[in-house]
Write a protein that holds these residues in place. Structure first.
Motif, PDB file in Angstrom:
ATOM      1  N   GLN A 659       0.828  -1.197   0.000  1.00 16.66           N
ATOM      2  CA  GLN A 659       0.000   0.000   0.000  1.00 16.66           C
ATOM      3  C   GLN A 659       0.868   1.254   0.000  1.00 16.66           C
ATOM      4  O   GLN A 659       0.622   2.197  -0.752  1.00 16.66           O
ATOM      5  N   LYS A 680      -3.924   2.651  -9.831  1.00 16.60           N
ATOM      6  CA  LYS A 680      -5.125   2.889  -9.015  1.00 16.60           C
ATOM      7  C   LYS A 680      -5.883   1.586  -8.785  1.00 16.60           C
ATOM      8  O   LYS A 680      -6.326   1.294  -7.675  1.00 16.60           O
ATOM      9  N   ARG A 681      -6.043   0.820  -9.863  1.00 22.02           N
ATOM     10  CA  ARG A 681      -6.755  -0.455  -9.732  1.00 22.02           C
ATOM     11  C   ARG A 681      -6.007  -1.395  -8.786  1.00 22.02           C
ATOM     12  O   ARG A 681      -6.611  -2.081  -7.963  1.00 22.02           O
ATOM     13  N   LYS A 684      -6.529  -0.318  -5.227  1.00 22.09           N
ATOM     14  CA  LYS A 684      -7.869  -0.670  -4.766  1.00 22.09           C
ATOM     15  C   LYS A 684      -7.961  -2.167  -4.476  1.00 22.09           C
ATOM     16  O   LYS A 684      -8.550  -2.576  -3.464  1.00 22.09           O
ATOM     17  N   LYS A 685      -7.346  -2.979  -5.319  1.00 21.84           N
ATOM     18  CA  LYS A 685      -7.368  -4.432  -5.084  1.00 21.84           C
ATOM     19  C   LYS A 685      -6.593  -4.790  -3.810  1.00 21.84           C
ATOM     20  O   LYS A 685      -6.985  -5.680  -3.055  1.00 21.84           O
ATOM     21  N   GLU A 688      -8.834  -4.231  -1.012  1.00 19.26           N
ATOM     22  CA  GLU A 688      -9.851  -5.288  -0.951  1.00 19.26           C
ATOM     23  C   GLU A 688      -9.258  -6.584  -0.402  1.00 19.26           C
ATOM     24  O   GLU A 688      -9.906  -7.286   0.376  1.00 19.26           O
ATOM     25  N   ASN A 692     -10.398  -4.120   3.090  1.00 19.88           N
ATOM     26  CA  ASN A 692     -10.506  -2.660   3.171  1.00 19.88           C
ATOM     27  C   ASN A 692      -9.928  -2.105   4.471  1.00 19.88           C
ATOM     28  O   ASN A 692     -10.508  -1.241   5.118  1.00 19.88           O
ATOM     29  N   LEU A 708      -6.303   8.262  -1.985  1.00 15.37           N
ATOM     30  CA  LEU A 708      -7.575   7.640  -2.351  1.00 15.37           C
ATOM     31  C   LEU A 708      -8.585   8.692  -2.785  1.00 15.37           C
ATOM     32  O   LEU A 708      -9.265   8.545  -3.813  1.00 15.37           O
ATOM     33  N   MET A 713     -11.371   7.345  -5.202  1.00 14.50           N
ATOM     34  CA  MET A 713     -11.664   6.313  -4.214  1.00 14.50           C
ATOM     35  C   MET A 713     -11.999   6.939  -2.856  1.00 14.50           C
ATOM     36  O   MET A 713     -11.559   6.488  -1.798  1.00 14.50           O
ATOM     37  N   GLU A 716     -13.478   4.570  -0.341  1.00 18.88           N
ATOM     38  CA  GLU A 716     -12.498   3.744   0.362  1.00 18.88           C
ATOM     39  C   GLU A 716     -11.800   4.538   1.465  1.00 18.88           C
ATOM     40  O   GLU A 716     -11.501   3.997   2.544  1.00 18.88           O
TER      41      GLU A 716
END
Length: 881
Positions: A659, A680-681, A684-685, A688, A692, A708, A713, A716
């Motif tokens: 992260q 970005k994807r 986000k994954k 997840e 989160n 974010l 996002m 998020e």
């Protein structure tokens, strides 16, 4: 029109501060106008402005953010000043009179350093009486003492400061203080007394238990008193061998361990003309300290609040423990009337374990106060220490009356500027926890914690929290002093920044003649104190003189990193050498026993290398240093290119897929543009994959939610804020935290401390989430094109998990307010924009009704952004789809 907040060098009516370049600033409120048409500054030697020494005349270009007045200052002189402002609608206002007073400047001291002829462990009391032949018109004392001093005159404490002369590297400089003592003197007999303690200078400080005398081995004192009598006579009294001394009732003092006070040794009529000096001996000359004597930079360090205990606990272990309901920094004062010789012991701690008093997370720090009674009824307090605590265990009293105890909360006196409230009480408690973390650790230097055997100015903590701190309180004078400390250390280290400032770790290493292992300086993210804080101050306060003063900090640090690169990394423009804390205390290291995060430290180092070079280039451009701007800008470009080549594959996969790794790439725009959407994807994954929840540490956490929110996002980001299980901010709130913890799991779900080796309940770094709350939840942002909030970007991002939220910020240009609440049809915003400013408003949705005051208005729009002039607005927006 009301003109408020008149400050000199960002201080209110400073007395005896370093004022070589006086910069005057003010705020205009409640004006019916929109813009300043002109302003005029007058300065005089008298409050009636008959003896003018400066008059700017009516000028359009005098900025309320700061005007450096061209005035050759005289020593020991008070200057009065006022400002007149005219608005664009012809409304005119004149401020009340403010003042600043110089110290001795370059004048010689009519005084000597003195000490008591005792063993060095004995805490001395020094005394001098004198007679004045006429009433006093004006009097000042210029004073300092080592390690710490408390000055008394005619039985009363002089000044509001505690723990003077404060904390700095005493090898490099030594502050003295100036106090107005006019009202404490009178015609006839007078007396002056001073208690001396160990403090940071002579007492134990640092990680080596038992190691003290880090800067000196003798307590010593210097003061000069200047008195002007009504009959025209001037009296000067200086510390010298005529002073008398005796052992004081303070038997022991220590920043970590506390204090032992034996009231049976109390000096009768102490610091009065009738003091019993039988048995006193004469003081002797003392060698001056190594550091240069200098007017103070430190803002006042004072008792800011007093709090009563909320409960008296009778613990399962049979203890009597006072619960003050809040983790804080300071001490407890109490009324004592025990028989002569009886001893009271107060022990301070932050939390309970198994409902009993607990202090094992303090490591070797005792955090105690011992008081041996003289039999008299008195109010008792320590003099030369402070504690981080919520709970106080009382031993030696058969009965404890809560009314007899009061907690004194001390921190540097900085005006409160920010406030956030929401419909979620747990988030409100989190905000309060952040405020208390700042209070507890803004004790002359930005410390990491106020309780255990540490309490140091860790530079990493300081820089990640600087923007949050500057939203919460008015910080420029506080950080100016700290960055002066940093600069003096940098000059010793070829531009490198110590891990802690003052550099006590380096001082210990020197004393112990240590040459092995890593030197305690030069870590990425920690060193960014030298670049991030100056740039933050520029954005928030717009004072170019501060940025100019601190440019040496910035360039010195970048030049050090470049030298490391050229010397050890082959000029690769990647910083791949040396020790780095990097993403400290992150949760993503597979080795759970390690305090290091899972993000590659050299990736973090290279990213920080780029960030600092980029900021320094921008600062150079602001200051008109075009050659430096080009040089550092070119360096930043080379680093960015090297990072992209090293850490991104041809298909856009980031090699450091934590992260923090991804957040840094997005925050600093290090990701190649064509791969930004993929990153970005991937981020986000990653979230997840962790249900989160965050895994970030000291580097990644401050940037996580902003990244974010800036990259589509926001949901998020709010989820991270609102998570209530470990790891999260509200987990701490649910566990009863009243400050910010050092670790995400400082306390486990069963209420037990997770680790006693390094675990503070008052560590503000993760409180940097509050910056996101100001900037994104409430949408209040400075703009580089007009710093000091002369222009603001208002960009709120409401979330339906809140019914409403509101924030206010007393900026250097005036008060901004922004609140939002959900309605049946959409969102209503209430916004305030201060006089002589502009705001750019970004909304998700189109306003359907705008009120400015009671009048419906239409907003201008430019490039999709709504333009707001000064005033109060109510804006209804249709609920976005």
């Amino acid at each position: 029109m009301i003109i408020t907040d008149l400050r000199t060098n960002h201080l209110t009516n400073p007395l005896g501060y370093h004022l070589e370049r006086p910069v005057l600033s003010w705020i205009v409120e409640e004006s019916s106008g929109k813009k300043q048409a002109w302003a005029r500054i007058e300065a005089a030697l008298d409050p009636d402005f008959q003896q003018l020494v400066y008059d700017s005349g009516n000028k359009e270009n005098l900025s309320s953010l700061g005007v450096e007045v061209d005035l050759k200052l005289l020593p020991c002189t008070r200057y009065y000043w006022r400002v007149t402002v005219k608005a664009d609608n012809q409304e005119c206002g004149v401020s009340e009179t403010a003042w600043f007073e110089t110290g001795k400047m370059q004048e010689n001291w009519d005084a000597k350093w003195i000490q008591a002829p005792f063993e060095k462990e004995i805490h001395p009391y020094l005394y001098r009486n004198f007679c004045l032949k006429a009433p006093v018109r004006r009097a000042r004392v210029y004073v300092t003492g080592l390690g710490l001093y408390e000055l008394e005159l005619n039985g009363k404490k002089v000044g509001e400061d505690y723990l003077a002369p404060f904390y700095n590297d005493y090898n490099l400089w030594q502050q003295y203080q100036t106090y107005d003592i006019t009202d404490l003197l009178f015609e006839g007999d007078n007396a002056l007394g001073v208690l001396l303690g160990n403090g940071w200078y002579k007492g134990r400080f640092g990680f080596v238990d038992g190691l003290n005398e880090l800067y000196g081995d003798q307590m010593k004192f210097l003061c000069e008193i200047r008195i002007e009598l009504e009959n025209g006579e001037t009296v000067t009294l200086g510390s010298d061998e005529s002073w008398l001394c005796c052992p004081s009732p303070v038997l022991e003092s220590s920043i970590y361990n506390g204090e032992y006070y034996d009231a049976r040794m109390e000096i009768k009529n102490r610091s009065t003309a009738s003091c019993d000096t039988a048995g006193f001996v004469q003081a002797v000359p003392s060698a001056p300290p190594k550091g240069e004597l200098y007017e103070r930079l430190s803002p006042p360090l004072v008792i800011m609040e007093r709090r009563k205990p909320v409960e008296l606990l009778h613990t399962p272990a049979g203890e009597l423990v006072l619960d003050f309901g809040q983790v804080m920094t300071g001490w407890v004062e109490f009324n004592c009337g025990l028989p002569e010789g009886a001893e009271v012991l107060l022990q301070y701690g932050e939390l309970l374990q198994h409902d009993n008093f607990y202090n094992e997370n303090l490591r070797t720090a005792k955090q105690e106060y011992r008081y041996r009674s003289s039999g008299e009824k008195v109010c008792v307090r320590p003099h030369f220490t402070f504690y981080g605590f919520r709970y106080v265990k009382v031993t030696g009293m058969q009965q404890v009356c809560m009314e007899d105890f009061t907690a004194c909360v001390i921190f540097s006196k900085l005006d409160r500027t920010g406030e956030i409230k929401t419909s979620d009480e747990k988030v409100n408690r989190l905000f309060e926890n952040c405020l208390w973390g700042q209070k507890g650790n803004f004790l002359d230097v930005p410390t990491d914690c106020p309780q255990r055997d540490e309490r140091m100015g860790w530079t990493g903590d300081a820089q990640v929290f600087a923007a949050t701190a500057s939203f919460n309180r008015y910080t420029p004078a506080f950080y100016r002093k700290f960055l002066h400390d940093v600069l003096l250390e940098q000059r010793q280290l070829n531009g490198s920044v110590p891990h802690v400032v003052p550099d006590i770790l380096g001082q210990i290493r020197s004393i112990l003649h240590q040459t092995d292992g890593d030197a305690p300086h030069g870590s990425c993210a920690w060193g960014e104190t030298a670049t991030v804080i100056p740039w933050t101050l520029w954005l928030f306060y717009g004072d170019k003189t501060l940025l100019e003063e601190q440019f040496e900090n910035m360039s010195g640090w970048v030049d050090y990193m470049k030298n490391q690169d050229d010397t050890y990394c082959g000029g690769s423009r990647l910083w791949t050498h040396g020790f780095h804390f990097a993403d400290w205390l992150a949760l993503d290291n597979p080795d759970k026993s390690s305090s290091f995060g899972g993000t590659d430290c050299y990736y973090v180092a290279s990213a920080c290398y780029y960030y600092s070079a980029w900021l320094t280039a921008k600062a150079a451009r602001v200051l008109g240093k075009e050659e430096e701007a080009v040089r550092y800008g070119t360096l930043a470009g080379e680093i960015k290119q090297a990072v992209q080549q090293e850490y991104f594959t041809p298909t856009g996969r980031i090699a450091v897929d934590t992260q923090t790794g991804m957040v840094l790439a997005l925050y600093l725009d290090l990701v190649p543009e064509q791969f930004k959407e993929r990153l970005k994807r991937d981020l986000k994954k990653n979230l997840e994959d962790h249900d989160n929840h965050l895994t970030t540490g000291f580097v990644g956490t401050p940037y996580l939610c902003p990244v974010l929110s800036d990259n589509g996002m926001a949901d998020e980001a709010y989820t991270l804020l609102l998570n209530e299980d470990f790891p999260s901010w509200l987990y701490e709130v649910n566990m009863g935290a009243t400050t910010i913890w050092e670790r995400w799991n400082s306390v486990l779900p069963d209420g037990l401390v997770s680790d006693t080796g390094m675990n503070s309940m008052n560590h503000y770094a993760y409180g940097s989430i509050v910056e996101w709350m100001y900037r994104y939840m409430c949408g209040i942002n400075p703009m580089e094109e007009a710093p000091g909030f002369k222009k603001a970007l208002l960009r709120p991002q409401p979330d339906q998990r809140f019914c409403w939220a509101e924030g206010s910020y007393v900026s250097a240009s005036g008060t901004y307010r922004l609140g939002w609440k959900w309605t049946d049809t959409g969102i209503t915003y209430e916004i305030q924009v201060p006089f002589d400013t502009e705001a750019r408003l970004v909304l998700d949705g189109k306003p359907v009704r705008v009120l400015c005051g009671d009048e419906e208005v239409k907003l201008a729009r430019e490039n999709g952004v709504w333009l707001l002039t000064p005033g109060s607005y109510k804006i209804d927006v249709i609920k976005p789809n």
